[in-house]
Design an enzyme around this catalytic site. Structure first.
Site, short mmCIF file in Angstrom:
data_model
loop_
_atom_site.label_atom_id
_atom_site.label_comp_id
_atom_site.label_asym_id
_atom_site.label_seq_id
_atom_site.Cartn_x
_atom_site.Cartn_y
_atom_site.Cartn_z
N ASP A 60 0.88 -1.17 0.00
CA ASP A 60 0.00 0.00 0.00
C ASP A 60 0.92 1.22 0.00
OD1 ASP A 60 -1.65 2.15 0.55
OD2 ASP A 60 -2.25 1.44 2.54
N LYS A 89 2.71 11.56 -3.40
CA LYS A 89 1.79 10.72 -4.16
C LYS A 89 0.77 11.55 -4.94
CE LYS A 89 -1.59 7.01 -3.42
NZ LYS A 89 -2.12 6.08 -2.41
N GLU A 97 -7.17 0.62 -4.43
CA GLU A 97 -7.14 0.55 -2.97
C GLU A 97 -8.46 0.03 -2.38
OE1 GLU A 97 -5.81 4.48 -1.88
OE2 GLU A 97 -3.83 4.08 -2.73
N ASP A 133 -12.68 5.61 3.20
CA ASP A 133 -11.24 5.65 3.50
C ASP A 133 -10.82 7.07 3.90
OD1 ASP A 133 -8.46 5.72 3.46
OD2 ASP A 133 -8.25 4.67 1.54
#
Ligand code: ADP
Ligand code: MG
Length: 616
Positions: A26, A87, A188, A210
């Site tokens: 991850d 990211k 994800e 999330d």
């Protein structure tokens, strides 16, 4: 086909061993986790200090890059040499990077070539987000190798569901730099669903909520026959657990205005607040002090009161995503909690209330994505090569005449997928064909995103419509596209791996999905109009050519009336009145019938003079 040659001294046995295993990663915005699964029991792999969470932070000083907690510590000392949250910049151009939320003091703005990959100025070095990600991945690879006491070369890596081709490709490039072969990139939310074994459960729609350090994502997944399809995504790329820290620090600062917070002290305050906040997820009472200030009690109730507006924002986004997908909370089969911040009882309570059910949360929310990736990695090493898991997030197609898009692979097609379609030339003697690859849901080129363009050359000259060109779209299991074109009679072949230099932003992706829902009817109308125009133009063009060659078959009067009808049609081509164009085209067609008949007769007569091969 290239032959593979092994190194002279490499031991085959050793190779077999390291190829037998694969890890799950991850690669998060705030934290990254590496996990490994054996007998379908995944576990997160810890570092030497027993820590599983590796902060996605890299410091570039002299020597090798410093990754993780140690890099976080350096933020206070040498902020310009530490990269965080990179990211968000994966697959982005330097122009796009300027508009991405978050503080990137390092971005080098490139006015000359705004379309190239964004670069960061870090100390005296220049780094791309791909290199930063590679440094994090290398750390995770090493961590796994130490924990497993074995070399590791392959991995399943997770990416946000909204990551487009460019961001996915950037992730793969980073893995390659780190010496990892990517078995597959998976979404994800899909990984989280896998960790809970939902792929073996009842079919239906699942919600994955999330809340990480700096981002919120809600994804709706539909499970059918073990394949997850992303129905809709929503979120806020600038909303996460760290914002709660910020709110509470500012609240205390408001109470003690006499304390001066320099940027460095502010950062320090955020860090200690983060610990206090996490502590209050399982304790009711804590203490906290502004740097240099006196200690204040901080109870969970106060923390929750301060966090409520932020939590409500996430619930509003959930509500909107359900509306976009034409669903209600009752339609949701299960809810999965992901991200460290969902440990907060306030958030759990609000999610339960909104969805009207208990969410799945018995797995560690900050490790669950890596666990799912590890399960997928194990399944793939067990030879389940064609394991279907994900779908294409947006349709992929080609530009056809008149600026229309012909979809070759539709949105939500399970991947890997290969689809072909035959096309032909538009003009007599055409020897080249422009192949323009597009992504999006709309009917017109201008409304879709251009991914690549190349030209198929070497088509033998033939009459319009005679060439047979097969165009194949292949999306591999990572969601990356290769387009090839072959002219069948000559086997002329051309192929491109579609690698856009920059990508869609998350907002773009959501906008495309939303627009698609609203624009359907209008799009079909304009598609019909354009198709009609293209056909009319084609007819006019064919007639012009025919008159040039066989004009002698017409009397002066016939030629005049034909020219008149052609002009009448031509005048309508700039119009938006589809019916009028169709009418004039019909008139022209009927006027040109005798001409066509005579041409065919002439053609047949000419052909009859050519000896057939069998008669030789
Ligand atoms: P990302 O997916 O963005 O990489 P994570 O899922 O690791 O991030 O989430 C990090 C966030 O979770 C941080 O804001 C952290 O403070 C928060 N967090 C972690 N543990 C807890 C906890 N026990 N209570 C509240 N928040 C927590
Ligand atoms: Mg995450």
């Amino acid at each position: 086909m290239l032959l593979q040659i092994t190194e002279p001294n490499s031991s085959l046995v050793q190779e077999k061993l390291s190829q037998a295993l694969a890890i799950g990663i991850d690669l998060g915005t705030t934290n990254s986790v590496v996990a490994f699964s054996e007998n379908q029991r995944p576990k997160a792999l810890a570092d030497a200090l027993g820590e599983c969470l590796v902060p996605s932070v890299v410091a570039y000083l002299e020597g090798a890059p410093i990754v993780g907690e140690k890099a976080v510590d350096l933020v206070d000392e040498v902020p310009d040499q530490v990269v965080t949250s990179s990211k968000r910049l994966m697959g982005r151009s330097s122009a796009e990077a300027q508009n991405i939320s978050g503080k990137f003091t390092h971005i080098i703005s490139d006015q000359q070539s705004p379309d190239t990959m964004v670069r960061l100025k870090v100390g005296n070095e220049v780094k791309t987000p791909v290199e930063v990600a590679a440094d994090i991945l290398r750390t995770l690879k090493n961590q796994a190798e130490s924990a497993l006491n074995q070399s590791v070369e392959r991995a399943v890596i997770t990416v946000p569901a909204y990551f487009d081709e460019a961001a996915r490709q950037a992730t793969k490039d980073a893995a390659a730099l780190a010496g990892l072969k990517v078995l597959r990139l998976i979404n994800e939310p899909t990984a989280a669903a896998l960790a809970y074994g939902l792929n073996q459960g009842i079919e239906g729609v699942y919600a994955v909520y999330d809340l990480g350090g700096g981002t919120f994502d809600i994804s709706l997944l539909r499970l059918t026959k073990g394949v997850f399809q992303v129905l809709a995504t929503g979120g806020d790329a600038a909303l996460g657990g760290d914002d709660i820290d910020r709110l509470v620090v500012e609240y205390f600062h408001h109470l003690s205005p006499e304390v001066t917070l320099t940027p460095a002290l502010y950062k320090q305050a955020l860090k200690t607040m983060r610990f206090t906040k996490e502590y209050l997820s399982h304790q009711d009472q804590g203490m906290w002090a502004l740097p240099g200030g006196k200690e204040h009690p901080l109870d969970r109730f106060t923390l929750e009161q301060l966090s409520t507006p932020l939590v409500e924002k996430t619930i509003d986004i959930c509500r909107q995503v359900l509306i976009d997908a034409h669903l209600t909370p009752k339609d949701i089969k299960g809810v999965v909690l992901v991200g460290g911040a969902t440990r907060m009882p306030l958030i759990q309570g609000r999610v339960i209330e909104f969805f009207g059910q208990d969410p799945l949360m018995n797995l560690d929310p900050d490790k669950v994505v890596a666990l799912g990736a590890a399960l997928q990695a194990e399944a793939l090493t067990k030879g389940a090569e064609t394991l279907l898991l994900d779908v294409t997030p947006l349709s992929l197609g080609l530009e056809t005449m008149g600026g229309l898009v012909e979809k070759i692979i539709h949105r939500n097609t399970p991947i890997p997928a290969t689809f072909s379609q035959e096309f032909t030339t538009y003009q007599d003697g055409q020897t080249a064909m422009k192949i323009h690859v597009l992504q999006g849901e709309r009917e017109l080129v201008d409304h879709c995103r251009s991914l690549a363009e190349f030209t198929l050359t070497g088509i033998p000259p033939m009459v319009a419509g005679a060439a047979r060109i097969v165009i194949t779209f292949m999306v591999d299991s990572d969601g990356l596209l290769t387009v090839s074109a072959t002219e069948k009679t000559t086997n002329t072949h051309q192929e491109v791996a579609v690698k856009p230099s920059y990508g869609l932003t998350e907002e773009d992706y959501r906008r495309i999905l939303a627009e698609n829902a609203n624009q359907g009817a209008a799009d079909i109308k304009s598609r019909l109009l354009i198709e009609t125009k293209v056909k009319a133009q084609q007819l006019l063009h064919q007639l012009e050519e025919a008159i040039k060659v066989d004009g002698d078959l017409l009397t002066t009067v016939e030629l005049e009336s034909l020219a008149k009808a052609m002009e009448a049609l031509e005048q309508r081509l700039t119009d938006t009145d589809q019916v009028a164009i169709v009418e004039r085209k019909k008139t022209l067609e009927s006027i040109s019938v005798p001409f066509a008949t005579r041409r065919v007769k002439r053609l047949v007569g000419e052909a009859a003079n050519v000896p057939l091969p069998s008669e030789k």
